[in-house]
Design an enzyme around this catalytic site. Structure first.
Site, PDB file in Angstrom:
ATOM      1  N   HIS A 289       0.839  -1.203   0.000  1.00  0.00           N
ATOM      2  CA  HIS A 289       0.000   0.000   0.000  1.00  0.00           C
ATOM      3  C   HIS A 289       0.872   1.250   0.000  1.00  0.00           C
ATOM      4  O   HIS A 289       2.081   1.195   0.231  1.00  0.00           O
ATOM      5  CB  HIS A 289      -0.962   0.030   1.199  1.00  0.00           C
ATOM      6  CG  HIS A 289      -0.302   0.096   2.544  1.00  0.00           C
ATOM      7  ND1 HIS A 289      -0.081  -1.009   3.326  1.00  0.00           N
ATOM      8  CD2 HIS A 289       0.166   1.146   3.271  1.00  0.00           C
ATOM      9  CE1 HIS A 289       0.488  -0.667   4.465  1.00  0.00           C
ATOM     10  NE2 HIS A 289       0.660   0.648   4.451  1.00  0.00           N
TER      11      HIS A 289
ATOM     12  N   GLU B 279      -3.902   3.690   1.771  1.00  0.00           N
ATOM     13  CA  GLU B 279      -4.125   3.869   3.205  1.00  0.00           C
ATOM     14  C   GLU B 279      -4.344   5.346   3.494  1.00  0.00           C
ATOM     15  O   GLU B 279      -3.477   6.182   3.196  1.00  0.00           O
ATOM     16  CB  GLU B 279      -2.934   3.353   4.020  1.00  0.00           C
ATOM     17  CG  GLU B 279      -3.087   3.597   5.517  1.00  0.00           C
ATOM     18  CD  GLU B 279      -1.856   3.197   6.325  1.00  0.00           C
ATOM     19  OE1 GLU B 279      -1.602   3.841   7.354  1.00  0.00           O
ATOM     20  OE2 GLU B 279      -1.150   2.249   5.905  1.00  0.00           O
TER      21      GLU B 279
ATOM     22  N   HIS C  60       2.909  11.804  -6.485  1.00  0.00           N
ATOM     23  CA  HIS C  60       1.514  11.468  -6.735  1.00  0.00           C
ATOM     24  C   HIS C  60       1.320   9.961  -6.691  1.00  0.00           C
ATOM     25  O   HIS C  60       2.282   9.188  -6.665  1.00  0.00           O
ATOM     26  CB  HIS C  60       1.068  11.988  -8.106  1.00  0.00           C
ATOM     27  CG  HIS C  60       1.862  11.443  -9.259  1.00  0.00           C
ATOM     28  ND1 HIS C  60       2.857  12.163  -9.893  1.00  0.00           N
ATOM     29  CD2 HIS C  60       1.829  10.231  -9.904  1.00  0.00           C
ATOM     30  CE1 HIS C  60       3.385  11.428 -10.865  1.00  0.00           C
ATOM     31  NE2 HIS C  60       2.767  10.254 -10.886  1.00  0.00           N
TER      32      HIS C  60
ATOM     33  N   GLU D  59      -2.602  11.004 -10.749  1.00  0.00           N
ATOM     34  CA  GLU D  59      -2.446  10.892 -12.195  1.00  0.00           C
ATOM     35  C   GLU D  59      -3.387   9.808 -12.717  1.00  0.00           C
ATOM     36  O   GLU D  59      -3.601   8.786 -12.056  1.00  0.00           O
ATOM     37  CB  GLU D  59      -0.997  10.524 -12.539  1.00  0.00           C
ATOM     38  CG  GLU D  59      -0.734  10.440 -14.031  1.00  0.00           C
ATOM     39  CD  GLU D  59       0.687  10.022 -14.361  1.00  0.00           C
ATOM     40  OE1 GLU D  59       1.077  10.151 -15.533  1.00  0.00           O
ATOM     41  OE2 GLU D  59       1.405   9.564 -13.445  1.00  0.00           O
TER      42      GLU D  59
END
Length: 263
Positions: free
Chosen positions: A7, A57, A75, A122
């Site tokens: 994550h 998360e 990003h 993005e």
């Protein structure tokens, strides 16, 4: 070491607003949550998750309304089908998402939006993976050779792609043998020698490991930074840092466990 990216964690000022934003616009659902002393963690992702797919998360700290974005954090990128970039962007605009960088301004190769806290997202065209699933997380590095060497030597990642221009380069790394659906790390290196501020709005990347203690010991043998060892984290997880100070969590995953959290 499994090495799959489990994550990426971002901090949010208003948890309910963020849950609604990701749920409404990216069709994410809440996978699990943990209520701690003064903080809440929520895992989110698409309804259908590939076994190597990465979660998002969201962490909210009480009183943590003033988040500093920093510029070392770039990003996350999410996938849409190859022929649906404009349609997907229009869908977000119609849903009330602010117009940030539309497909046309990006050569119709990708696009960008921002979440309520200003985290950039993005939108990339992919012919694999669930729509809106996480494709990669981008971080900025000050020394490309050092950063690539770190991921290769410490975690046995390999370079899976690169794009070089006159002023900067992007390098993508993944575990060896990772599926296309697995999240990659995008290392962005600017040639002008600039430095970056980490801020506190982005938290960390998390790498899934087979055995927390054995893999931690292996990282220490490979001279990774001893930031927060398993014992200091109640033997539930651990943290190291890359050469630029980006935090990297190590965690074991029990696929049969009722909770995603190792508590």
């Amino acid at each position: 070491m499994d090495g799959t990216l489990d994550h990426t964690m971002i901090r949010v000022a208003d948890l309910e607003e963020s849950l609604d934003w990701y749920g409404t616009h990216l069709d994410y659902e809440e996978k699990d949550r943990y209520e701690g002393d003064g903080f809440t963690i929520v895992y989110m992702g698409p309804e259908e998750m590939h076994e190597e797919g990465a979660l998002l998360e969201l962490t909210h700290n009480e009183g943590g309304d003033d988040l500093e974005m920093g510029d070392a954090w770039g990003h996350i990128a999410v996938r849409v089908p190859e022929d649906e970039l404009q349609e997907s962007y229009d869908e977000l605009m119609e849903g009330g998402v602010d117009d940030y960088r539309d497909p046309e301004s990006c050569g119709n190769r990708y696009a960008f939006v921002k979440d309520p806290d200003g985290h950039e997202i993005e939108i990339v065209k992919r012919d694999y993976g669930e729509k809106w699933s996480i494709d990669h997380t981008m971080i900025r590095v000050e020394d490309a050779d050092e950063a690539l060497g770190f991921w290769n030597r410490k975690f046995e990642y390999e370079e899976t792609g690169r794009w070089e221009s006159d002023t900067f380069a992007n390098y993508f790394v993944k575990p060896r043998g990772a599926s296309k659906e697995a999240m990659a790390v995008e290392l962005t290196y600017n040639y002008d020698g600039r430095t970056y501020d980490l801020g506190d709005a982005w938290g960390h990347l998390c790498v899934r490991v087979d055995d927390l203690h054995e893999d931690w010991d292996q990282l220490m043998e490979r001279e990774a930074e001893d930031y927060r060892d398993p014992e200091s984290c109640d033997d539930l997880y651990a943290f190291t840092k890359d050469p630029d100070g980006h935090e990297i969590e190590l965690i074991e995953r029990d696929p049969d466990a009722e909770s995603l959290f190792p508590f």
